[in-house]
Design a protein around this motif. Structure first.
Motif, PDB file in Angstrom:
ATOM      1  N   LEU A 128       1.097  -1.280  -0.074  1.00 12.49           N
ATOM      2  CA  LEU A 128      -0.012  -0.056   0.062  1.00 12.49           C
ATOM      3  C   LEU A 128       0.944   1.132   0.113  1.00 12.49           C
ATOM      4  N   VAL A 129       0.819   2.008  -0.790  1.00 17.05           N
ATOM      5  CA  VAL A 129       1.679   2.881  -1.410  1.00 17.05           C
ATOM      6  C   VAL A 129       0.858   4.314  -0.778  1.00 17.05           C
ATOM      7  N   VAL A 130       1.360   5.134   0.199  1.00 20.48           N
ATOM      8  CA  VAL A 130       0.413   6.541   0.526  1.00 20.48           C
ATOM      9  C   VAL A 130       1.389   7.471   0.076  1.00 20.48           C
ATOM     10  N   ILE A 131       0.706   8.535  -0.651  1.00 20.90           N
ATOM     11  CA  ILE A 131       0.983   9.765  -1.073  1.00 20.90           C
ATOM     12  C   ILE A 131       0.398  10.893  -0.588  1.00 20.90           C
ATOM     13  N   ASP A 132       1.127  11.893  -0.035  1.00 20.10           N
ATOM     14  CA  ASP A 132       0.554  12.988   0.441  1.00 20.10           C
ATOM     15  C   ASP A 132      -0.274  13.748  -0.714  1.00 20.10           C
ATOM     16  N   THR A 133      -1.550  13.927  -0.674  1.00 18.07           N
ATOM     17  CA  THR A 133      -2.268  14.516  -1.959  1.00 18.07           C
ATOM     18  C   THR A 133      -1.772  16.277  -2.060  1.00 18.07           C
ATOM     19  N   THR A 134      -1.629  16.703  -0.875  1.00 14.05           N
ATOM     20  CA  THR A 134      -1.491  18.258  -0.969  1.00 14.05           C
ATOM     21  C   THR A 134      -0.038  18.589  -1.466  1.00 14.05           C
ATOM     22  N   VAL A 135       0.927  17.605  -1.345  1.00 19.19           N
ATOM     23  CA  VAL A 135       2.243  17.762  -1.988  1.00 19.19           C
ATOM     24  C   VAL A 135       2.365  17.121  -3.522  1.00 19.19           C
ATOM     25  N   GLY A 136       1.592  16.128  -3.829  1.00 19.77           N
ATOM     26  CA  GLY A 136       1.569  15.507  -5.066  1.00 19.77           C
ATOM     27  C   GLY A 136       2.952  14.506  -5.184  1.00 19.77           C
ATOM     28  N   VAL A 162      -6.921  13.986   1.821  1.00 17.24           N
ATOM     29  CA  VAL A 162      -8.036  14.463   0.913  1.00 17.24           C
ATOM     30  C   VAL A 162      -9.171  14.657   1.992  1.00 17.24           C
ATOM     31  N   ASP A 163      -8.997  15.890   2.677  1.00  9.09           N
ATOM     32  CA  ASP A 163      -9.931  16.150   3.630  1.00  9.09           C
ATOM     33  C   ASP A 163     -11.411  16.926   2.884  1.00  9.09           C
ATOM     34  N   ASP A 164     -11.302  17.264   1.818  1.00  7.52           N
ATOM     35  CA  ASP A 164     -12.633  17.747   1.281  1.00  7.52           C
ATOM     36  C   ASP A 164     -12.411  17.634  -0.229  1.00  7.52           C
ATOM     37  N   GLU A 165     -13.741  17.713  -0.789  1.00  8.85           N
ATOM     38  CA  GLU A 165     -13.936  17.730  -2.267  1.00  8.85           C
ATOM     39  C   GLU A 165     -12.905  18.396  -3.004  1.00  8.85           C
ATOM     40  N   ARG A 166     -12.380  19.664  -2.571  1.00  5.53           N
ATOM     41  CA  ARG A 166     -11.508  20.519  -3.366  1.00  5.53           C
ATOM     42  C   ARG A 166     -10.111  19.904  -3.678  1.00  5.53           C
ATOM     43  N   LEU A 167      -9.716  18.759  -3.004  1.00  2.00           N
ATOM     44  CA  LEU A 167      -8.628  17.931  -3.419  1.00  2.00           C
ATOM     45  C   LEU A 167      -8.755  16.794  -4.306  1.00  2.00           C
ATOM     46  N   MET A 168      -9.905  16.458  -4.735  1.00  2.00           N
ATOM     47  CA  MET A 168     -10.116  15.214  -5.396  1.00  2.00           C
ATOM     48  C   MET A 168      -9.550  15.550  -6.722  1.00  2.00           C
ATOM     49  N   ALA A 169      -9.507  16.550  -7.268  1.00  2.00           N
ATOM     50  CA  ALA A 169      -8.743  16.808  -8.685  1.00  2.00           C
ATOM     51  C   ALA A 169      -7.047  16.323  -8.479  1.00  2.00           C
ATOM     52  N   ASP A 170      -6.640  16.908  -7.550  1.00  2.00           N
ATOM     53  CA  ASP A 170      -5.425  16.505  -7.206  1.00  2.00           C
ATOM     54  C   ASP A 170      -5.023  14.926  -6.988  1.00  2.00           C
ATOM     55  N   ALA A 171      -5.853  14.422  -6.308  1.00  2.00           N
ATOM     56  CA  ALA A 171      -5.826  13.004  -6.121  1.00  2.00           C
ATOM     57  C   ALA A 171      -5.851  12.227  -7.346  1.00  2.00           C
ATOM     58  N   ALA A 172      -6.928  12.751  -8.388  1.00  2.00           N
ATOM     59  CA  ALA A 172      -6.762  11.995  -9.580  1.00  2.00           C
ATOM     60  C   ALA A 172      -5.548  12.064 -10.296  1.00  2.00           C
ATOM     61  N   ALA A 173      -4.786  13.069 -10.386  1.00  2.00           N
ATOM     62  CA  ALA A 173      -3.689  13.371 -10.717  1.00  2.00           C
ATOM     63  C   ALA A 173      -2.560  12.361 -10.737  1.00  2.00           C
ATOM     64  N   LEU A 174      -2.738  11.587  -9.577  1.00  2.00           N
ATOM     65  CA  LEU A 174      -1.928  10.433  -9.436  1.00  2.00           C
ATOM     66  C   LEU A 174      -1.857   9.203 -10.073  1.00  2.00           C
ATOM     67  N   TRP A 175      -2.923   9.506 -11.237  1.00  2.00           N
ATOM     68  CA  TRP A 175      -3.056   8.175 -12.041  1.00  2.00           C
ATOM     69  C   TRP A 175      -1.702   8.392 -13.052  1.00  2.00           C
ATOM     70  N   SER A 176      -1.135   9.250 -13.163  1.00  3.22           N
ATOM     71  CA  SER A 176       0.126   9.262 -13.880  1.00  3.22           C
ATOM     72  C   SER A 176       1.389   8.327 -13.207  1.00  3.22           C
TER      73      SER A 176
END
Length: 481
Positions: A128-136, A162-176
């Motif tokens: 399980l790889v954990v990434i800080d979404t606020t940093v990317g 990802v504490d609220d909906e505003r960070l969902m786009a940043d989370a989706a960027a991790l598909w890369s």
């Protein structure tokens, strides 16, 4: 002397703790026999939680467990060893391994921490790889992703914080990263943790249903305690026969208690390496405070404690405080005088005098001269543990106890108090673990006489290595009708 991790040889790793070649990381299936969880039957599936420092790995592990087990603080580098916990979700049990932060260019102590994370990944059924979404995704995580894409082990990508909906786009960027769909969660608030646990069970091999929780039984639990830098982690590594705990000259390297199943003399034991105790819990702060709490919890969960003492240094107040803590907890006790290979003849005589003065509270504890570095005297640990636990478990029948007590009092009656001599009516063993005896008397017994009874109980019933408690209950005379 074997370990529960027979495949953990580290042959595919470079000598500096880094990966020597990404292609060497593809054969993880051959390490599938590793298990840090209970081994009473089928092996538990193992999930390794990895990532950069301070991305929330330990917070996520605590969320899995439903309790604050791993030490968490808002600074990087708190977790250093690979620490296993038993988790339960939807009736299925698995082992989750918390690791220190991994970085490709780590050096010094952090290099040893990263090597422990690599060992955890190598022996896991899923990572399980954990990434800080606020940093990317950083360069370190891209390097980790390149290696994991070449392996055959299932990978679960977690977008943490990802504490609220505003960070969902940043989370989706991790598909890369090419590790599949990132699962957005908040380890702090618990958001998305249920969906993540469902994905974990889907990635792990099937495990038997556990309808009754974690139950009792299993190997006897041994806590390794002592002040910082006395060799607790070195002893655990020597017993397991592999590099289980991070060892470094920096005092206080171990923070979380590290569990390991170890086979000694044909019997499996669960050893728990704990953080070194510097001061009292109420005087500690920050990471040291929580590490002290985990050490106390590990001691309470243990049945016997091995207190390590640095025999090359004078017996300190910290050593005596640790010993007193074990004695007050009621656990069986073995004293291991470590670094015996560094002691000359003159120092041995000094140690003998120091122990006579400083260990007068626990004269019943067995003392072993060992060297965790060379392995000298380590073979004596298992017999000493068995002797201490047999004493800790022992029960004396009431009839035999009262016959013995009658003869003892007839030969040495209790001292007179207030012009009257108290009589002991009868006695019983109220409990074991530790052995606890209750004396019913007509008057108060002096503390010195209670210690005399305790000493004779040890000598005549062989309570070696275990505390013995003697309580007095005074019976009042019945009033006349």
């Amino acid at each position: 002397m074997t370990t529960q991790e027979p495949g953990d040889t580290g042959e595919s790793w470079a000598g500096d703790g880094s990966w020597s070649d990404e292609s060497e990381f593809t054969g993880w299936e051959e390490f599938g026999d590793d298990a840090d969880g209970d081994s009473g039957g089928a092996r538990l599936p193992v999930l390794a939680v990895v990532g950069r420092p301070n991305v929330g790995k330990s917070s996520l592990v605590n969320r899995f467990l439903g309790r604050r087990e791993a030490v968490v603080q808002d600074i990087p580098g708190v977790t250093r060893d690979r620490v296993s916990y038993d988790a339960l979700w939807n009736g299925r049990k698995f082992s989750v391994v918390d690791t220190g932060g991994w970085e490709p260019d780590a050096a010094g102590l952090q290099q040893s921490v990263a090597a422990q994370a690599e060992r955890a990944m190598k022996s896991a059924d899923a990572v399980l790889v954990v990434i800080d979404t606020t940093v990317g995704a950083t360069a370190a995580e891209e390097a980790l992703a390149r290696v994991l894409r070449r392996s055959k082990v299932p990978v679960i990508l977690v977008a943490n914080k990802v504490d609220d909906e505003r960070l969902m786009a940043d989370a989706a960027a991790l598909w890369s990263l090419g590790l599949g769909e990132p699962i957005p969660v908040s380890a702090l608030h618990g958001r998305g943790s249920g969906d993540l646990l469902d994905a974990v069970l889907a990635a792990l091999p099937e495990a038997p249903m556990d309808k009754f929780g974690f139950g009792g039984g299993g190997p006897r639990r041994v806590a390794l305690v002592g002040k910082p830098n006395v060799g607790k982690s070195s002893l655990l590594n020597k017993l397991t026969g592999e590099w289980r705990s991070v060892v470094h000259d920096v005092a206080g390297t171990t923070v979380d208690p590290v569990d390991s199943l170890v086979e000694l003399d044909g019997e499996v034991w669960r050893f728990v390496d704990t953080a070194g105790l510097r001061r009292r819990v109420n005087q500690a702060s920050g990471m040291e405070y929580y590490a002290s709490l985990r050490t106390q919890s590990a001691l309470e969960a243990a049945e016997v404690a091995i207190v390590l003492i640095d025999s090359s240094e004078p017996l300190s107040e910290q050593d005596q405080r640790v010993i007193s803590m074990v004695a007050d907890s009621g656990r069986a006790l073995v004293l291991a005088l470590n670094k015996a290979d560094l002691v000359d003849a003159d120092r041995r005589e000094e140690i003998t005098r120091e122990l006579e003065r400083g260990l007068n509270r626990v004269p019943w504890a067995q003392q072993l001269n060992i060297s965790a570095e060379t392995g000298r005297g380590v073979h004596r640990i298992a017999p000493a543990l068995r002797t201490a636990l047999e004493s800790w478990d022992r029960r004396v029948p009431t009839g035999r106890l009262n016959s013995w007590l009658g003869e003892l009092i007839a030969a040495t009656p209790p001292p007179v108090r207030g012009g009257r001599q108290p009589r002991v009516l009868f006695a019983t063993q109220a409990a074991n673990r530790p052995p606890t005896f209750v004396l019913f008397t007509t008057g108060f017994l002096e503390a010195g006489y209670r210690r005399f009874i305790e000493r004779r109980l040890r000598e005549d019933f062989s309570f070696t290595g275990s505390p013995v408690r003697v309580n007095v209950r005074v019976r009042e005379k019945r009033g006349r009708k």
